[in-house]
Write a protein that holds these residues in place. Structure first.
Motif, PDB file in Angstrom:
ATOM      1  N   GLU A 157     -39.666  -9.680 -95.958  1.00  0.00           N
ATOM      2  CA  GLU A 157     -40.867 -10.382 -95.514  1.00  0.00           C
ATOM      3  C   GLU A 157     -40.521 -11.803 -95.125  1.00  0.00           C
ATOM      4  O   GLU A 157     -39.619 -12.404 -95.685  1.00  0.00           O
TER       5      GLU A 157
ATOM      6  N   PHE B  44     -41.735 -15.821 -95.163  1.00  0.00           N
ATOM      7  CA  PHE B  44     -42.313 -16.581 -96.268  1.00  0.00           C
ATOM      8  C   PHE B  44     -43.814 -16.349 -96.385  1.00  0.00           C
ATOM      9  O   PHE B  44     -44.338 -16.132 -97.455  1.00  0.00           O
ATOM     10  N   SER B  45     -44.506 -16.373 -95.246  1.00  0.00           N
ATOM     11  CA  SER B  45     -45.965 -16.283 -95.304  1.00  0.00           C
ATOM     12  C   SER B  45     -46.444 -14.863 -95.603  1.00  0.00           C
ATOM     13  O   SER B  45     -47.615 -14.645 -95.776  1.00  0.00           O
ATOM     14  N   SER B  46     -45.540 -13.888 -95.584  1.00  0.00           N
ATOM     15  CA  SER B  46     -45.783 -12.456 -95.744  1.00  0.00           C
ATOM     16  C   SER B  46     -46.566 -11.884 -94.560  1.00  0.00           C
ATOM     17  O   SER B  46     -46.757 -10.691 -94.465  1.00  0.00           O
TER      18      SER B  46
ATOM     19  N   ALA C 100     -35.695 -17.346 -92.137  1.00  0.00           N
ATOM     20  CA  ALA C 100     -37.146 -17.152 -92.101  1.00  0.00           C
ATOM     21  C   ALA C 100     -37.579 -15.946 -92.917  1.00  0.00           C
ATOM     22  O   ALA C 100     -38.725 -15.847 -93.321  1.00  0.00           O
ATOM     23  N   ILE C 101     -36.670 -14.993 -93.141  1.00  0.00           N
ATOM     24  CA  ILE C 101     -37.043 -13.786 -93.884  1.00  0.00           C
ATOM     25  C   ILE C 101     -36.130 -13.617 -95.087  1.00  0.00           C
ATOM     26  O   ILE C 101     -35.026 -14.157 -95.122  1.00  0.00           O
ATOM     27  N   ASN C 102     -36.612 -12.843 -96.042  1.00  0.00           N
ATOM     28  CA  ASN C 102     -35.785 -12.584 -97.212  1.00  0.00           C
ATOM     29  C   ASN C 102     -36.260 -11.283 -97.854  1.00  0.00           C
ATOM     30  O   ASN C 102     -37.337 -10.786 -97.527  1.00  0.00           O
ATOM     31  N   VAL C 103     -35.446 -10.761 -98.764  1.00  0.00           N
ATOM     32  CA  VAL C 103     -35.880  -9.606 -99.534  1.00  0.00           C
ATOM     33  C   VAL C 103     -36.826 -10.111-100.609  1.00  0.00           C
ATOM     34  O   VAL C 103     -36.486 -11.013-101.370  1.00  0.00           O
ATOM     35  N   ILE C 104     -38.015  -9.538-100.632  1.00  0.00           N
ATOM     36  CA  ILE C 104     -39.023  -9.951-101.600  1.00  0.00           C
ATOM     37  C   ILE C 104     -39.180  -8.824-102.610  1.00  0.00           C
ATOM     38  O   ILE C 104     -39.175  -7.646-102.231  1.00  0.00           O
ATOM     39  N   GLY C 105     -39.349  -9.174-103.884  1.00  0.00           N
ATOM     40  CA  GLY C 105     -39.464  -8.157-104.925  1.00  0.00           C
ATOM     41  C   GLY C 105     -38.107  -7.596-105.281  1.00  0.00           C
ATOM     42  O   GLY C 105     -37.072  -8.103-104.859  1.00  0.00           O
TER      43      GLY C 105
ATOM     44  N   ARG D  89     -38.713  -5.370-100.279  1.00  0.00           N
ATOM     45  CA  ARG D  89     -39.097  -5.291 -98.879  1.00  0.00           C
ATOM     46  C   ARG D  89     -38.719  -6.597 -98.204  1.00  0.00           C
ATOM     47  O   ARG D  89     -38.542  -7.623 -98.875  1.00  0.00           O
TER      48      ARG D  89
END
Lengths: 859, 154
Positions: free
Chosen positions: A177, A179-181, A164-169, A175
């Motif tokens: 987040e 998927f929906s942030s 459900a979460i991952n490293v974004i950027g 960070r």
């Protein structure tokens, strides 16, 4: 053998491991940040650097495998300088808001900086600013504090499998987040909370409400939600549960929890808890003292017994109550009330299936360790979604899939959608014919096994009956092929397919597969003590320890200890009790810790039946829909308020400990022993352990078990006693009730991940995650009616109607619509009629036609 | 969701690799082509067609700066303002694009026709200034020539 030297100490290892683990084994602590025992080595933070002789640079202890002759140093001036440097970099963007941060006191970054420095910062530029996100109901994210160790992401991907979460950027803008942030919209297991080393992911249930060092006590106990029986730690301050956390590596769950276990505890402190006994006077329930209420119950039950005989009294026990409660319950019903009419709502699934399998294949056939799942080559999943009914068991199936096991789902299992290797979709409500076809496929290859002649005979008959009649359903042949080449097979059975008027057909087919493949059989269990309830004798046909009640020798042993007589014939099962109340052959009913009005199919029929009783006693922690109809309501104690034991679905007996004091209510067993005494059958226990002592004396399955032994985690099947052989001597005649189900829509029972019975609706957190029953339906059906996600619809069946929003689920591809029964108002069971399986006595819920109309103007 | 032609295209990419995750980057380009940029919806479509978790798709997409993470115009102009182009008047061309077409540097024109990305060298220093319109390359630019070129991009 590997021998290496760490800090001038020689260490010998018997199996390969990392330098970090080798040091840990020798009691040498190497600091870590990205490493976590539940996760694979990552080598991201580099805090675990060590010096290794003849290696030119510092090495990561977590990813470096220990080798023979290695010489390792874990602390030196250079190592400290390196660690200090790494920490200084991590602190560049860290807000240093420890005075305000909930994690302070148990923060790994704080501890490391305390030990290695730096004491001052040299960084003078602007820090990265990311506002704390409170857009999710349960989890708060503060990405300024995040050190991007990715533990949470790895937990979510590699262990929980929710992804459900991952490293974004990237770079310093990385960070974590969803998927929906904003909202996590995930399984809410909260295992990311367990592994976050800093205050980057926090639970909003207790944010800013206490400091880790202000906890008064920590109590290790077992979860109260489902049959897996996860170990967990309850942290208490001022007699109130502050949070529930797992203990890494301990219990059947090895430190993992699900949403219900971690966030569902608030019901204990609900405003709606019953505080005093209630007695019906002039038609309304009014507060009463304990002695008054107990006197009324004892007098009334005695009067019914004397006038109409014990057979006109019945009792419904609870799979949420402890073994001690249930043992005393059946003792009270059998001796003081003189009846074997004892059953529970478990008859609608688990107890019915369990009795069938044990009757056919012998006691203990369902007692299989959960670890067996992870190590299976093939897992056959039937009936329900394990990841929703027993979430932590579901994780073992996901782990097996990751290791390359074949996971075959017959029907639907949403939580395994990304993990199954094959899905076979039976015609609606006709799962049995698919399992039978798989079974005959296996049988024609394997032939008779010869251990149990009557099962072999049943297999021959079945195979003769359906030979040449192929369903033509895709995937059956491949399933047979996979099963035949598998050296280690597990079968996971959900109770949905038991709830058919010919549910025993599927049960025989599953039993046949278990027998031919020597498979491990797991029964999904939505309540914490379904197995314990059966083992302690809360069934109409068996005394504690699975001893048949109609065998005089067995009965005599119990009568000698209880100093009272026990009726000699089998009692009524659950649905027969309800029917008995309706036709007035049952006059008085004692319900302990369950809510039959809401939790049995045919809610309106149950209500009518209970309304026809002369006397209804309900013992509960809430004024449930059933309690509202009672003549006397007795407030009980809930989970964490009393000690006792649960038996989980793998048949492990586990200890529940008391964590909080409360002034209202009494333990269920204490209420029952008081009543028993008042009705002339003394039952003298002063604490729950006394009950276990008696159980360990009379029940051959619990022989000599003590709380110490149970607490040590040694209470594993078959304990010290000898199980009995199967009691059936032939396969019960198979009724084939198959027909086509071609109506537009059929109603089916939804078993959501976030709720459990009518208990969880008093947990604020779970109500936030899932506030309302939704009708889950497939895309095709929704399109046909022109429905969008969230549209409100009216559902009508021949039994009733209700309103609910629509939730579209792409994984459903047949004409069933799923509704849960967990919320106030109308639930799925109120809209259903039922038929009874003549063999298992479980209610069949198939074929409930439902009309769906869109309610315009809202939604 | 993607239409059948696009789904078939993605199936073709999937078939090239033993692991469906390998098809993620090319599939994201397809989604970007179909949706104009990588909106949540676009990423959801990719996740569904590859049976990958949405968060994994977003995590991967967000790592790469050359995917469009914001809505863009129908045509994307990438103009170089590095040394050679700058000396030969690229900055004047930036002003021209803004006054003539209303497209600010690193922004999108009000009519949604153009987006302008100021980029580093595209290796055309000998024929500077140079730009890309979508994937087409143009050099020896002047105001007049830009006007002629952009006539072809409505």
């Amino acid at each position: 053998m590997i021998t290496l030297t760490i800090n001038e100490r020689e260490i010998t290892l018997d199996k390969p491991m990392s330098v970090l683990d080798a040091a840990k084994k020798a009691g040498i602590k190497i600091p870590t940040l990205c490493h976590h025992e539940a996760l694979k080595p990552y080598g991201g933070c580099r805090l675990c650097v060590v010096e290794v002789e003849r290696m030119p640079k510092l090495q990561n202890a977590c990813t470096l495998m220990a080798a023979d002759g290695m010489v390792v140093t874990t602390e030196s001036e250079e190592i400290s300088r390196t660690r200090r440097g790494i920490l200084e970099f991590l602190l560049i963007n860290h807000p240093l808001d420890c005075p305000y941060c909930d994690k302070a006191g148990e923060c790994e970054l704080q501890d490391l900086v305390n030990k290695y420095g730096p004491t001052t910062g040299r960084y003078t530029e602007e820090k990265r600013k990311v506002p704390e996100s409170h857009k999710d109901h349960i989890l708060a994210r503060n990405m300024e504090r995040c050190v991007v160790c990715t533990r949470c992401v790895r937990m979510c991907n590699d262990v929980q499998g929710a992804s459900a979460i991952n490293v974004i950027g990237r770079g310093n803008r990385s960070r974590v987040e969803p998927f929906s942030s904003e909202s996590f919209n995930c399984e809410y297991c909260g295992n990311c909370l367990t592994v976050c080393p800093v205050g980057a992911i926090l639970s909003r249930l207790y944010i800013h409400s206490f400091r880790p060092w202000q906890i008064d006590k920590e109590v290790e106990t077992v979860c109260s939600y489902c049959g897996v029986g996860c170990s967990l730690v309850v942290q208490v301050r001022d007699e109130s549960i502050k949070r529930v956390i797992p203990r890494m590596g301990s219990g059947v769950n090895r430190g993992l929890l699900c949403s219900r276990g971690r966030f569902g505890y608030e019901y204990i402190h609900s405003e709606d808890r019953l505080r005093t006994p209630l007695v019906r006077k002039n038609g309304t329930l009014q507060q009463a003292t304990w002695s008054e209420a107990l006197d009324v119950v004892a007098a009334k039950l005695s009067a019914v017994k004397n006038a109409e005989g014990g057979a006109s009294i019945a009792g419904i026990a609870s799979p949420r109550c402890t073994n001690e409660d249930n043992y005393v319950f059946q003792r009270f019903m059998r001796t003081a009330c003189g009846t074997n009419n004892i059953d529970s709502l478990s008859r609608t699934g688990f107890a019915a299936a369990q009795k069938y399998f044990e009757g056919l294949l012998g006691q203990g056939i369902t007692a299989n360790l959960l670890d067996g799942l992870k190590n299976s080559e093939t897992i056959l999943v039937l009936g329900d979604d394990p990841a929703a009914v027993n979430p932590v068991l579901g994780l073992s199936i996901r782990e097996a899939a990751r290791r390359g096991a074949d996971v075959i789902v017959i029907g639907y299992a949403k939580g395994l959608e990304k993990f199954h290797t094959l899905q076979v979709i039976p015609r609606v409500f006709r799962e049995a014919e698919v399992i039978e076809e798989i079974l005959t496929g296996v049988f024609s290859d394997r032939g008779v096994r010869g251990d149990m002649p009557y099962v072999d005979k049943g297999l021959r008959e079945l195979s003769g009956r359906i030979s040449g009649k192929k369903t033509g359903i895709e995937g059956i042949d491949e399933t047979v092929k996979t099963l035949l080449k598998s050296a280690s097979t597990s079968i996971v059975l959900g109770m949905d397919i038991v709830q058919r008027s010919d549910g025993h057909r599927a049960l025989f087919a599953v039993a046949g597969l278990t027998y031919l493949l020597e498979a491990r059989l797991y029964l999904l269990s939505g309540r914490p003590n379904e197995q314990g309830l059966i083992d302690t004798g809360c069934v109409p046909d068996m005394l504690p320890g699975g001893r048949p009640v109609n065998v005089p020798d067995f009965r005599g042993k119990f009568e000698a200890v209880w100093k009272a007589s026990v009726p000699d014939s089998e009692g009524l099962t659950l649905m027969e009790i309800i029917e008995g109340a309706r036709n007035r052959s049952i006059k008085a009913l004692y319900v302990m810790g369950d809510n039959p009005v809401r939790n049995i199919p045919g809610g309106s029929i149950v209500k009518e039946a209970l309304g026809a009783l002369d006397f209804l006693v309900v013992q509960d922690i809430f004024l449930s829909e059933t309690a509202e109809m009672a003549d006397v309501v007795l407030p009980a104690l809930g989970w964490t308020e009393k000690a006792g034991t649960y038996t989980n679905l793998e048949r492990r007996i586990q200890l529940l400990r008391k964590a909080v004091e409360t002034s209202s209510g009494m333990e269920d067993w204490r209420i029952l022993s008081e009543l028993s005494r008042k009705m002339g059958v003394p039952a003298n226990y002063s604490e729950s352990e006394d009950v276990m002592r008696e159980l360990a004396r009379v029940s051959p399955l619990h022989r000599d078990l003590t709380y110490e032994e149970i607490a040590a985690g040694d209470a594993l099947w078959p304990y010290n006693g000898e199980p009995l052989r199967g009691e059936m001597y032939e396969v019960p005649a198979i009724v084939d009730a198959a027909r086509d189900y071609n109506a537009d829509f059929y109603l089916a029972v939804d078993k959501p991940l976030f709720h459990s019975g009518t208990l969880s609706r008093r947990s604020r957190a779970l109500m936030k995650i899932c506030p309302e029953a939704a009708v889950r339906m497939g895309e095709a059906g929704a399109a046909r009616l022109g429905l969008k996600e969230g549209d409100r619809v009216r559902l009508s069946t021949s039994a009733g109607s209700c309103e609910a929003p629509v939730s579209i689920d792409g994984t459903i591809r047949d004409n069933r619509v799923f509704l849960s029964g967990n919320f106030p108002g109308s639930g799925v069971y109120d809209l259903m009629n039922f038929s009874i399986d003549t063999v298992t006595k479980a209610p069949g819920t198939e074929g409930c036609e439902v009309k769906i109309e869109k309610i315009e103007g809202r939604g | 969701m993607f239409n059948d032609t696009v789904l078939k295209e993605i199936e073709g990419i999937k078939a090239k690799y033993p692991d469906r995750r390998s098809a993620l980057l090319p599939s994201l380009y397809i989604a970007q082509r179909e949706f104009g940029w990588l909106s949540q919806e676009a990423m959801t479509c990719v996740a569904r067609s590859l049976n990958l978790p949405e968060a994994v798709v977003r995590g991967t997409a967000s790592f790469y700066s050359m995917y469009k993470h914001r809505p863009a115009g129908r045509h994307v102009i990438q103009l170089c303002t590095n040394i050679s182009c700058m000396i030969l008047g690229a900055e004047r061309l930036v002003d021209f694009l803004e006054t003539r077409y209303g497209v600010p540097a690193n922004g999108t024109s009000g009519d949604g026709r153009f987006s302008l990305v100021i980029m580093e060298c595209i290796g055309a220093c000998g024929t500077a200034p140079a730009m890309l319109v979508n994937t087409d390359f143009y050099d020896n630019l002047s105001e007049k020539r830009i006007e002629e070129i952009l006539e072809n991009y409505k």
